[in-house]
Design an enzyme around this catalytic site. Structure first.
Site, PDB file in Angstrom:
ATOM      1  N   ASP A  59      -0.333   5.234   0.641  1.00 34.43           N
ATOM      2  CA  ASP A  59      -0.495   6.174   1.606  1.00 34.43           C
ATOM      3  C   ASP A  59      -0.748   5.627   3.007  1.00 34.43           C
ATOM      4  O   ASP A  59      -1.533   4.771   3.416  1.00 34.43           O
ATOM      5  CB  ASP A  59      -1.921   6.961   1.308  1.00 34.43           C
ATOM      6  N   SER A 106      -4.407   7.732  -7.056  1.00 38.45           N
ATOM      7  CA  SER A 106      -4.184   8.147  -8.410  1.00 38.45           C
ATOM      8  C   SER A 106      -2.873   7.793  -8.660  1.00 38.45           C
ATOM      9  O   SER A 106      -1.790   8.213  -8.003  1.00 38.45           O
ATOM     10  CB  SER A 106      -4.594   9.610  -8.805  1.00 38.45           C
ATOM     11  N   GLU A 123     -13.819  10.879  -4.169  1.00 39.45           N
ATOM     12  CA  GLU A 123     -15.074  10.411  -3.320  1.00 39.45           C
ATOM     13  C   GLU A 123     -15.047  11.066  -2.063  1.00 39.45           C
ATOM     14  O   GLU A 123     -16.172  11.321  -1.404  1.00 39.45           O
ATOM     15  CB  GLU A 123     -14.826   8.690  -3.218  1.00 39.45           C
ATOM     16  N   ASP A 171       0.924  -0.985   0.147  1.00 40.88           N
ATOM     17  CA  ASP A 171      -0.065   0.092  -0.087  1.00 40.88           C
ATOM     18  C   ASP A 171       0.952   1.277  -0.134  1.00 40.88           C
ATOM     19  O   ASP A 171       2.153   1.281   0.370  1.00 40.88           O
ATOM     20  CB  ASP A 171      -0.928  -0.006   1.358  1.00 40.88           C
ATOM     21  N   ASP A 196      -1.899  -0.194   6.157  1.00 44.66           N
ATOM     22  CA  ASP A 196      -2.194   0.520   7.543  1.00 44.66           C
ATOM     23  C   ASP A 196      -3.310   0.674   7.646  1.00 44.66           C
ATOM     24  O   ASP A 196      -3.693   1.255   8.820  1.00 44.66           O
ATOM     25  CB  ASP A 196      -1.327   1.757   7.144  1.00 44.66           C
ATOM     26  N   HIS A 239     -10.041  17.926  -7.001  1.00 44.32           N
ATOM     27  CA  HIS A 239      -9.195  16.848  -6.902  1.00 44.32           C
ATOM     28  C   HIS A 239      -7.847  17.022  -7.684  1.00 44.32           C
ATOM     29  O   HIS A 239      -6.951  16.762  -7.577  1.00 44.32           O
ATOM     30  CB  HIS A 239      -9.913  15.568  -7.372  1.00 44.32           C
TER      31      HIS A 239
HETATM   32  C1  XBP Z   1      -5.114   6.260   0.188  1.00 40.20           C
HETATM   33  C2  XBP Z   1      -6.477   6.945  -0.476  1.00 40.20           C
HETATM   34  C3  XBP Z   1      -6.329   7.991  -1.387  1.00 40.20           C
HETATM   35  C4  XBP Z   1      -5.378   9.242  -0.921  1.00 40.20           C
HETATM   36  C5  XBP Z   1      -5.378  10.395  -1.622  1.00 40.20           C
HETATM   37  O1  XBP Z   1      -5.674   4.940  -0.046  1.00 40.20           O
HETATM   38  O2  XBP Z   1      -7.471   6.816   0.040  1.00 40.20           O
HETATM   39  O3  XBP Z   1      -7.573   8.680  -1.475  1.00 40.20           O
HETATM   40  O4  XBP Z   1      -5.793   9.667   0.570  1.00 40.20           O
HETATM   41  O5  XBP Z   1      -5.077  10.139  -3.107  1.00 40.20           O
HETATM   42  P1  XBP Z   1      -4.359   3.665   0.064  1.00 40.20           P
HETATM   43  P2  XBP Z   1      -5.929  10.464  -4.246  1.00 40.20           P
HETATM   44  O6  XBP Z   1      -3.673   4.091   1.451  1.00 40.20           O
HETATM   45  O7  XBP Z   1      -4.945   2.411   0.105  1.00 40.20           O
HETATM   46  O8  XBP Z   1      -3.301   3.909  -1.093  1.00 40.20           O
HETATM   47  O9  XBP Z   1      -6.557  11.912  -4.051  1.00 40.20           O
HETATM   48  O10 XBP Z   1      -5.372  10.178  -5.276  1.00 40.20           O
HETATM   49  O11 XBP Z   1      -7.333   9.355  -4.042  1.00 40.20           O
HETATM   50 MG    MG Z   2      -2.938   3.204   3.260  1.00 40.47          MG
END
Ligand code: XBP
Ligand code: MG
Length: 252
Positions: free
Chosen positions: A10, A124, A54, A8, A182, A81
Site C-alpha cells: 500500500d 490482509s 486496528e 511494501d 512509503d 473490516h
Molecule cells: C498498509 C496498512 C493496511 C491497509 C489496509 O500497510 O496499514 O492496514 O491500509 O489493509 P503497508 P487491511 O503499506 O505496510 O502494506 O485492511 O488489510 O489492513
Molecule cells: Mg505502505
C-alpha cells in the site's frame, strides 16, 4: 550485491489508500448502517495506525455513535473490516488502482537478473491477492519468492516481524536485501530488521523524518528529485539501486 527486493504494497506498489481502502471503508460503513465516514484528510491521520481492523478500533474512540464496550467494538471492527475487504476487492477488480510508475519495469529488471522478489505488507492477504491479480495478472504469486502479509505477521509495522520472516524464508542476510517503502512505519520496520530502505514518497507520506535511508525520491518512474541523486534515465532501475547500495553514504 542485492539478492532480493522486498516490496511494501500500500503506497509503494500502488497508491491504494485514498481511492481504494478509504473508499472501501466508507462503502462498508454505509452497508453496515454505521453513521460516520472518513474524509481524505481524516484517513491520512488514521494511517498512523497500521492495519485496517486496528485503524477501525482506534477511530471508534473518537466516534460518539460507536458501541460501548470492548467486545462490541471488536465485533463491529471485524464485521466492518471483512465488508471493507470485499468492497476493496470489487474496487480493484474494476481498475480503481494501478501499479505506480516504474514498478513494473523494476520488477522485470529483477526477474531478468535473477534477483528475488518479496512482498512484505501489513495488509490482509485477500487484499494483496485482489490487487496483484488485477495489476500483474493471474500468475502474480509465482513471481514472488516470499509473500508476508498480516496473517503471517500479526505484529504490524513498525514491528520488524514481517521483514524478519521474509529474510528467514529467503535464507538471506539483511545486508543482501533492499526494502521499498512509503511510510514511516514501513521504513522503521525494515530498519529494525537491519534492512536498508528506499523511500518512494506517496500521497499520504510525502516526507519521512527517519534516517538513514538508502535513497528517497518521488517515484520509481523518474530519476529527478532523488536524494542521493540518481543517474539521468527514464526511471529508477535495478542498476541504480545497486549503485546506492554500494555507496558508503546513507542519506538522512
Ligand atoms: C498498509 C496498512 C493496511 C491497509 C489496509 O500497510 O496499514 O492496514 O491500509 O489493509 P503497508 P487491511 O503499506 O505496510 O502494506 O485492511 O488489510 O489492513
Ligand atoms: Mg505502505
Amino acid at each position: 550485491m542485492i539478492r532480493a527486493l522486498l516490496w511494501d504494497v500500500d503506497g509503494t506498489l500502488a497508491e491504494t489508500e485514498r481511492d481504494g481502502h478509504r473508499v472501501a471503508f466508507n462503502q462498508a460503513f454505509a452497508a453496515a448502517g454505521v453513521p460516520w465516514r472518513w474524509s481524505v484528510e481524516r484517513y491520512g491521520a488514521l494511517l498512523a495506525i497500521s492495519g485496517g481492523r486496528e485503524r477501525l478500533l482506534h477511530d471508534m474512540d473518537t466516534q460518539p455513535a460507536a458501541p460501548h464496550g470492548a467486545a462490541a467494538r471488536d465485533e463491529l471492527a471485524r464485521r466492518l473490516h471483512a465488508l471493507k475487504n470485499d468492497c476493496y476487492a470489487a474496487l480493484v477488480a474494476r481498475g480503481a488502482v494501478r501499479l505506480r510508475a516504474g514498478v513494473a519495469a523494476l520488477l522485470e529488471d529483477c526477474q531478468r537478473r535473477g534477483v528475488a522478489l518479496g512482498i512484505v505488507t501489513t495488509t490482509s492477504r485477500c487484499n494483496v491477492a485482489a490487487l496483484l491479480a488485477r495489476v500483474l495478472g493471474a500468475g502474480w504469486a509465482a513471481r514472488f519468492a516470499v509473500t508476508v502479509c498480516a496473517e503471517e505477521a500479526p505484529r504490524k509495522k513498525p514491528d520488524p516481524q514481517a521483514y524478519a520472516l521474509a529474510l528467514a524464508a529467503l535464507g538471506l542476510a539483511s545486508a543482501e536485501v533492499v526494502a521499498l517503502e512509503d511510510s514511516p512505519a514501513g521504513i522503521a520496520a525494515a530498519q529494525r530488521a537491519g534492512i536498508a530502505a528506499v523511500h518512494t514518497r506517496s500521497y499520504y507520506f510525502p516526507d519521512v523524518p527517519l534516517a538513514p535511508l538508502l535513497a528517497a525520491g518521488p517515484s520509481l518512474g523518474q530519476t529527478e528529485g532523488w536524494h542521493p541523486a540518481a543517474a539521468r534515465a527514464e526511471r529508477v532501475s535495478l542498476a541504480q539501486l545497486e549503485r546506492w547500495h554500494c555507496a558508503p553514504r546513507r542519506v538522512s
